[in-house]
Write an enzyme that holds these catalytic residues in place. Structure first.
Site, PDB file in Angstrom:
ATOM      1  N   GLN A 253       0.859  -1.176   0.000  1.00 16.55           N
ATOM      2  CA  GLN A 253       0.000   0.000   0.000  1.00 16.55           C
ATOM      3  C   GLN A 253       0.890   1.218   0.000  1.00 16.55           C
ATOM      4  OE1 GLN A 253      -3.168   0.099   2.773  1.00 16.55           O
ATOM      5  NE2 GLN A 253      -3.475   2.301   2.591  1.00 16.55           N
ATOM      6  N   LYS A 258      -3.193   0.900  -3.827  1.00 14.19           N
ATOM      7  CA  LYS A 258      -2.840  -0.412  -3.288  1.00 14.19           C
ATOM      8  C   LYS A 258      -2.406  -1.329  -4.413  1.00 14.19           C
ATOM      9  CE  LYS A 258      -5.667  -0.093   0.762  1.00 14.19           C
ATOM     10  NZ  LYS A 258      -6.879  -0.388   1.471  1.00 14.19           N
ATOM     11  N   ASP A 409      12.882   7.532  -6.975  1.00 10.89           N
ATOM     12  CA  ASP A 409      12.524   6.867  -5.713  1.00 10.89           C
ATOM     13  C   ASP A 409      13.168   5.484  -5.629  1.00 10.89           C
ATOM     14  OD1 ASP A 409      11.359   6.812  -3.215  1.00 10.89           O
ATOM     15  OD2 ASP A 409       9.428   6.061  -3.918  1.00 10.89           O
TER      16      ASP A 409
HETATM   17  N1  LIG Z   1       4.574  -6.486  -9.664  1.00 11.79           N
HETATM   18  C1  LIG Z   1       4.622  -6.674  -8.349  1.00 11.79           C
HETATM   19  N2  LIG Z   1       4.798  -7.924  -7.840  1.00 11.79           N
HETATM   20  C2  LIG Z   1       4.842  -8.111  -6.479  1.00 11.79           C
HETATM   21  N3  LIG Z   1       4.728  -7.101  -5.569  1.00 11.79           N
HETATM   22  C3  LIG Z   1       4.548  -5.841  -6.022  1.00 11.79           C
HETATM   23  C4  LIG Z   1       4.486  -5.561  -7.427  1.00 11.79           C
HETATM   24  N4  LIG Z   1       4.312  -4.224  -7.576  1.00 11.79           N
HETATM   25  C5  LIG Z   1       4.268  -3.707  -6.333  1.00 11.79           C
HETATM   26  N5  LIG Z   1       4.412  -4.650  -5.394  1.00 11.79           N
HETATM   27  C6  LIG Z   1       4.426  -4.454  -3.920  1.00 11.79           C
HETATM   28  O1  LIG Z   1       3.627  -3.334  -3.621  1.00 11.79           O
HETATM   29  C7  LIG Z   1       4.401  -2.307  -2.974  1.00 11.79           C
HETATM   30  C8  LIG Z   1       3.910  -0.958  -3.412  1.00 11.79           C
HETATM   31  O2  LIG Z   1       4.063  -0.835  -4.822  1.00 11.79           O
HETATM   32  P1  LIG Z   1       4.473   0.560  -5.475  1.00 11.79           P
HETATM   33  O3  LIG Z   1       5.759   1.010  -4.871  1.00 11.79           O
HETATM   34  O4  LIG Z   1       4.421   0.443  -6.966  1.00 11.79           O
HETATM   35  O5  LIG Z   1       3.246   1.444  -4.964  1.00 11.79           O
HETATM   36  P2  LIG Z   1       3.237   2.947  -4.453  1.00 11.79           P
HETATM   37  O6  LIG Z   1       1.830   3.248  -4.178  1.00 11.79           O
HETATM   38  O7  LIG Z   1       3.921   3.801  -5.443  1.00 11.79           O
HETATM   39  O8  LIG Z   1       4.063   2.850  -3.107  1.00 11.79           O
HETATM   40  P3  LIG Z   1       4.937   4.019  -2.440  1.00 11.79           P
HETATM   41  O9  LIG Z   1       4.019   5.134  -2.162  1.00 11.79           O
HETATM   42  O10 LIG Z   1       5.479   3.343  -1.197  1.00 11.79           O
HETATM   43  O11 LIG Z   1       6.023   4.370  -3.396  1.00 11.79           O
HETATM   44  C9  LIG Z   1       5.842  -2.622  -3.348  1.00 11.79           C
HETATM   45  O12 LIG Z   1       6.772  -2.190  -2.380  1.00 11.79           O
HETATM   46  C10 LIG Z   1       5.838  -4.150  -3.457  1.00 11.79           C
HETATM   47  O13 LIG Z   1       6.017  -4.741  -2.183  1.00 11.79           O
END
Ligand SMILES: Nc1ncnc2c1ncn2[C@@H]1O[C@H](COP(=O)(O)OP(=O)(O)OP(=O)(O)O)[C@@H](O)[C@H]1O
Length: 692
Positions: A253, A258, A409
């Site tokens: 999340q 999410k 990031d």
């Molecule tokens: N393709 C994937 N396969 C498995 N897990 C994933 C994948 N994409 C994302 N995740 C999980 O979801 C988390 C959040 O994804 P992401 O960083 O893209 O979202 P975000 O909303 O941008 O988060 P943040 O605000 O922390 O940067 C990742 O740290 C990872 O644990």
């Protein structure tokens, strides 16, 4: 993915050859460091590993029958072998622990099947001649530390003083860019059929039958709910998109939304990149739930199997929807330029708008490097894995930079493991008892070594095109470059600083900058770099702040600028009151003065835990003189030249990544060619490679 005993913390941004086989194995034994930190009783392990490595490396050796290059053979070793690339033919007997390896892209026509199984298959368009000659490699390197990147594009990675700021950047530009976006999003969720994704396939094989997965509709249940902050409300077995996706697990999340693991019950069948089809721009009009209907007519067939995918469900809030468009433009640029994912970036498979949530469908990978570290009895990665992960990261970022994209990031949370499997080795009772209760329960009393250090770079939610709007503050604090903190403006070099922080964290198992505020951060930067901020960049800071040039963070004056002396340009740390008394809190003083040291000393202190106290470097001496000094001081039984060289060059790369002045910092392209990548190291990472 089992969450059992896992610890989640959140840091937000803002080889069939016999062991005596030719090549590596024969080369390794005579001059090899003897059981440096492999157990004495681990000889069979070493033998097996050498055989595997031999086969792996042979897959990368130039085929001497067809090459006009001299046959791979021993090289002479002038002055420690540094930079020696002289005629190998005369000195075969002098140093038979060196073999001459020339890199070529794995997965190409001349690759061995052993390698092909472990590497993405792709039709490369390189010719052998294009490859840089590698220095001899006397120790095995993992395959992911061996791939080369062919530079593309003309975007200069180096930041000039003049474009430090992107002074004219405006938010309008990005929004306009987003408005203009024509999504050409792929429809195929295909990679799971390829051998590259064996780990995911393994997981899928273990998944229950589809009939058991689809939740019963008997009970009245509300599907796909959104909370008042616009977040999708996670519910296991929730379904969406005309029952196509079944939600199984919450993967993460973030600020943007999410990420959930889903079973895709009706994935597009076509596995070929050429079958990728353009998809309507979901932003051209708002898709009503009832209108959402994917037309798979041409490709849907009975043998399409349900697949596990990751779906990022963006918050149903305009601001985040708008930001997601930049993420989509970046993802689009990535897949258009690397449709097979050879540069380790997450590939977007589909995108749609559902109940006002933009949904990004991507391949499913394992846990993040950060989570793996959190659940490990010893979070430090072995040198060979640090090197393999570094190379992938640097290559990936070089690819992005060539496309004019700054990730902004980079952190271990955003680096995912392609294969979570590991080899566990019991911790000594002493080590175990020193762990926190949390880590004790998470690690199961083991130090874990990945069996495959392949990774993928994710989260392009904060990525920025180099010529578009740059927010004042970017990056998660721990990985934030000095030019961002000082409000100088930033560009590609900020990613390199972040990579530096990640590399050090992989080696030490600890965050390099575990801080939360600017003054302490700046004091630590000076301490780790062993010198104050260069006057030039402090002057720049004053100049820009005084004239209000560029985007300034609202608290720049109160948390940064006021801590510098306008005359001496020095950072005023520790803080003093008017009477000259130190007012910096003792805890903060201790943190900086006792926990931080010059970076090389700080890192070597950790690395010595594996190799012994002899491992020291005097930066005033050349590597040759350093080695001579070590030989004069220590018994040769304890010394290991390969280990010394490996860490010497690692630290050299770090120093270049942590250059204060972004205009002088090493670029991603330069880093790919860094000397460190010409060295290998024999350690537990190599020994565990490929074991399941
Ligand atoms: N393709 C994937 N396969 C498995 N897990 C994933 C994948 N994409 C994302 N995740 C999980 O979801 C988390 C959040 O994804 P992401 O960083 O893209 O979202 P975000 O909303 O941008 O988060 P943040 O605000 O922390 O940067 C990742 O740290 C990872 O644990």
């Amino acid at each position: 993915m089992s969450q059992h005993a896992q610890v989640k913390r959140k840091r937000t941004r803002t080889l069939d050859a016999a062991p005596q086989a030719m090549g590596v194995a024969s080369g390794v034994s005579p001059g090899m460091p003897q059981g440096m930190f492999l157990d004495n009783d681990a000889d069979p392990v070493i033998g097996e590993m050498l055989a595997r490595q031999s086969a792996l490396l042979q897959g990368n050796l130039i085929d001497t029958h067809f090459s006009d290059e001299p046959a791979p053979r021993a090289l002479p070793q002038s002055t420690l072998g540094f930079h020696s690339f002289t005629d190998a033919r005369d000195d075969t007997e002098q140093d038979d622990d060196l073999i001459f390896v020339k890199e070529q892209p794995v997965g190409g026509p001349s690759s061995s099947s052993a390698v092909a199984l472990d590497q993405p298959q792709f039709d490369h368009h390189y010719t052998a001649k294009k490859f840089k000659k590698q220095r001899t490699i006397s120790l095995p390197q993992l395959p992911y530390a061996k791939l080369l990147y062919e530079a593309r594009g003309t975007v200069p990675h180096r930041q000039n003083d003049d474009d430090l700021l992107h002074l004219s950047g405006s938010s309008t530009k990005t929004i306009d860019g987003n408005r203009a976006v024509t999504l050409n999003v792929v429809r195929s969720v295909s990679p799971l059929t390829s051998q590259d994704h064996a780990p995911v396939l393994k997981r899928m094989a273990a998944a229950p039958k589809i009939s058991k997965l689809v939740p019963s509709r008997k009970k009245k249940k509300k599907f796909f709910q959104t909370d008042k902050e616009g977040h999708y409300v996670f519910q296991q077995n929730d379904v969406f998109c005309n029952n196509r996706f079944i939600v199984k697990e919450l993967l993460g999340q973030g600020t943007f939304g999410k990420v959930v693991q889903c079973v895709d019950t009706a994935p597009p069948v076509s596995p070929h990149v050429s079958d990728f089809q353009p998809f309507e721009d979901p932003f051209a009009e708002s898709f009503e739930d009832s209108h959402f209907d994917l037309d798979y007519g041409h490709s849907q067939s009975n043998d399409s199997q349900p697949r596990l995918v990751a779906v990022k469900i963006i918050r149903a809030v305009d601001r985040y929807r708008e930001a997601a468009k930049t993420e989509l433009r970046v993802l689009k640029a990535i897949i258009e330029n690397d449709s097979t994912g050879q540069y380790q970036c997450l590939l977007l498979r589909e995108c749609f708008d559902y109940k006002n949530h933009i949904c990004l469908v991507t391949d499913l990978f394992g846990k993040s490097v950060y989570d793996f570290m959190c659940n490990n009895g010893c979070p430090r990665f072995p040198g060979s894995h640090v090197q393999a992960i570094s190379k992938q990261l640097i290559r990936s970022v070089c690819f992005l930079h060539d496309l004019g994209i700054i990730h902004t990031d980079l952190k271990p949370e955003n680096v995912l493991l392609c294969d979570e499997s590991y080899v566990g080795k019991p911790l000594s009772p002493q080590t175990y008892s020193s762990l926190s209760p949390r880590r004790k329960s998470a690690c199961g009393g083991e130090r874990r070594f990945l069996t495959n250090p392949e990774v993928k770079l994710i989260d392009f939610g904060s990525a920025v095109f180099h010529n578009e709007f740059h927010p004042a503050i970017i990056s998660t604090r721990h990985y934030r470059a000095p030019e961002i903190v000082l409000g100088l403006g930033w560009s590609f070099p900020c990613d390199i600083w972040s990579i530096g922080c990640v590399l050090v964290e992989l080696v030490t198992g600890e965050s390099l900058y575990p801080i939360h505020e600017n003054l302490e951060h700046m004091a630590m930067m000076q301490r780790f770099n062993g010198r104050p901020f260069p006057p030039k960049i402090v002057e720049n800071m004053f100049y820009k702040a005084d004239r209000k040039l560029g985007n300034m963070s609202p608290d720049l004056n109160s948390t940064v600028i006021k801590h510098f002396d306008r005359d001496t340009l020095a950072l005023q740390w520790p803080e003093r009151n008017k009477k000259g008394e130190i007012i910096t809190k003792e805890r903060s003083m201790k943190r900086i003065l006792t926990s931080c040291d010059r970076l090389d000393k700080y890192i070597l202190q950790k690395v010595r835990q594996d190799y012994g106290d002899w491992l020291t470097i005097n930066w005033d001496l050349s590597p040759e003189d350093n080695w001579a000094l070590l030989e004069s001081k220590y018994d040769e039984q304890v010394l290991d030249r390969e280990v010394f060289l490996f860490w010497y060059w690692f630290l050299d790369l770090c120093k270049k990544m942590f250059e204060f002045d972004p205009t002088k910092r090493i670029t991603a392209r330069e880093a790919i060619g860094h000397e460190w990548f010409n060295y290998g190291i024999l350690d537990e990472g190599i020994a565990s490679f490929g074991k399941v």
